[in-house]
Design a protein around this motif. Structure first.
Motif, short mmCIF file in Angstrom:
data_model
loop_
_atom_site.label_atom_id
_atom_site.label_comp_id
_atom_site.label_asym_id
_atom_site.label_seq_id
_atom_site.Cartn_x
_atom_site.Cartn_y
_atom_site.Cartn_z
N GLU A 96 33.03 39.95 44.96
CA GLU A 96 32.53 41.14 45.63
C GLU A 96 31.92 40.68 46.95
OE1 GLU A 96 30.70 44.43 43.36
OE2 GLU A 96 30.82 43.04 41.64
N ILE A 97 32.62 40.93 48.04
CA ILE A 97 32.16 40.54 49.36
C ILE A 97 31.62 41.78 50.05
CG2 ILE A 97 32.82 39.52 51.58
CD1 ILE A 97 34.96 37.93 50.13
N ASP A 98 30.35 41.78 50.38
CA ASP A 98 29.68 42.99 50.87
C ASP A 98 29.89 44.15 49.91
OD1 ASP A 98 28.63 41.72 53.05
OD2 ASP A 98 30.11 42.49 54.48
N LYS A 198 35.60 38.95 32.26
CA LYS A 198 36.46 39.93 31.60
C LYS A 198 35.70 41.19 31.21
CE LYS A 198 39.62 40.43 27.67
NZ LYS A 198 40.23 39.72 26.49
N SER A 199 34.47 41.04 30.74
CA SER A 199 33.72 42.18 30.22
C SER A 199 32.98 42.98 31.29
CB SER A 199 32.71 41.70 29.18
OG SER A 199 33.34 41.07 28.09
N PHE A 200 32.55 42.31 32.36
CA PHE A 200 31.65 42.97 33.30
C PHE A 200 32.09 42.91 34.76
CE2 PHE A 200 29.04 41.21 29.77
CZ PHE A 200 28.71 42.42 29.16
N SER A 213 28.29 41.06 39.49
CA SER A 213 27.13 41.00 40.38
C SER A 213 25.85 41.26 39.60
CB SER A 213 27.28 42.08 41.47
OG SER A 213 27.21 43.37 40.87
N PRO A 214 24.69 40.94 40.19
CA PRO A 214 23.42 41.26 39.53
C PRO A 214 23.29 42.75 39.23
CG PRO A 214 23.04 39.83 41.43
CD PRO A 214 24.48 40.24 41.47
N GLN A 215 23.79 43.59 40.14
CA GLN A 215 23.69 45.03 39.95
C GLN A 215 24.47 45.48 38.71
OE1 GLN A 215 24.37 43.49 42.84
NE2 GLN A 215 22.45 43.92 43.92
N ARG A 216 25.63 44.89 38.49
CA ARG A 216 26.44 45.27 37.33
C ARG A 216 25.78 44.80 36.04
NH1 ARG A 216 31.52 47.07 38.77
NH2 ARG A 216 32.36 46.63 36.70
#
Length: 337
Positions: A96-98, A198-200, A213-216
């Protein structure tokens, strides 16, 4: 907690063996990589039917830069979402870039050129910055390489321009993967990384999944992380870090700031539950601070066999072997044959 079993593959452990030197990788190691499912990665098509066409840029490589040697210098190439094409010399990942899911691949078509190809909406400057981080293109290793000219076990470093380590697109991914190396063998680390992706992970335009990402991850309960990714005790530490980042209580970008003293940064890392001295030294190396040694069973076995003729020393005696390397201790150990 810290690892007492082989963690990040090193020149002393099975996954990497002597791979860091590139051209002299034993055939047996190449076979192991094939058996591990490392797929052939083809250059991205420019006639794609995906919503975003593939784009590319070329970056200047430092003198004597060898992409294969950098990839093999660190075990991350063997952890999803990384994919290494041995025959084509392409390292690919999904990131995830930006905040935009992106397919990314890096290759070296000529000695002084790095080809960066990506599919997704990420802007060129952000992609270039990620590529430079992954390959440590801006690192100044001249002093370390000069010091490697005399020790027999380190001459290959100066001869081949070594010293760089493959990094993830983000420090977040690096930190989580280090956490997943603690108190587990390499197969366990790879399994946790694969299940997290795979899961997240977010799906990219080409159908791969990113490292989450931390947000996910902050949206998930620790029990969910533990169950789906089989993280064990690491799930709590991972959840705490992710939520602290989202809340603005933990700023990993500050860990990449060269201004604070290394000792200060070390103390900050050690406040994170689940990250002990081994993990802290590993994270410090990934932000180009090599002052501390990643003391685990792999380290102790290496020092025992190489420097103490098979008789296991105390931890203090083992660490004294690299005392004179100062701010290059980690790399002196890491690249020693």
């Amino acid at each position: 907690m810290d690892s007492q079993t082989p963690s990040v593959p090193s020149a002393r452990s099975p996954v990497r063996s002597r791979e860091r030197s590139g051209p002299d990788v034993p055939e047996s190691n190449r076979s192991r990589r094939a058996e591990a499912g490392v797929a052939r990665i083809r250059p991205m098509s420019h006639a794609t039917t995906e919503p975003f066409a593939s784009r590319q840029i070329r970056l200047t490589a430092p003198p004597r830069f060898d992409l294969e040697a950098v990839v093999h210098a660190h075990g991350w190439w063997n952890l999803p979402p990384f994919r290494w094409d041995e025959a084509g010399g392409v390292i690919a990942t999904a990131a995830e870039i930006d905040d935009l899911p992106t397919d990314l691949s890096l290759s070296q078509p000529s000695p002084l050129r790095i080809l960066v190809e990506w599919t997704g909406a990420a802007a060129e400057p952000a992609v270039a910055s990620v590529a430079r981080r992954m390959l440590m293109l801006d690192s100044d290793l001249a002093e370390f390489q000069r010091r490697c000219a005399r020790p027999r076990r380190l001459r290959h470093v100066v001869e081949n321009g070594l010293g760089r380590l493959l990094r993830a697109p983000t420090l977040w991914e690096d930190v989580v993967k280090v956490l997943c190396t603690t108190n587990v063998n390499w197969g366990g680390t790879r399994g946790m990384s694969e299940r997290l992706v795979k899961s997240f992970g977010a799906r990219t335009p080409l159908g791969h999944r990113t490292f989450p990402s931390p947000q996910r991850l902050a949206r998930r309960r620790p029990a969910t992380l533990a169950g789906k990714a089989r993280l064990g005790y690491r799930a709590g530490a991972l959840s705490t870090m992710a939520r602290a980042i989202v809340a603005g209580e933990l700023d990993l970008a500050a860990w990449e700031d060269p201004a604070p003293a290394t000792e200060e940064l070390l103390a900050d890392i050690l406040t994170i539950k689940g990250l002990g001295p081994y993990a802290a030294a590993s994270i410090l190396a990934l932000v180009e601070r090599y002052d501390f040694l990643p003391v685990d069973s792999v380290f102790m076995n290496h020092v025992t066999n190489v420097h103490f003729k098979g008789e296991r020393p105390t931890r203090a005696a083992a660490e004294r072997v690299y005392r004179n390397w100062g701010r290059w201790k980690y790399l002196a150990y890491w690249f020693e044959r």
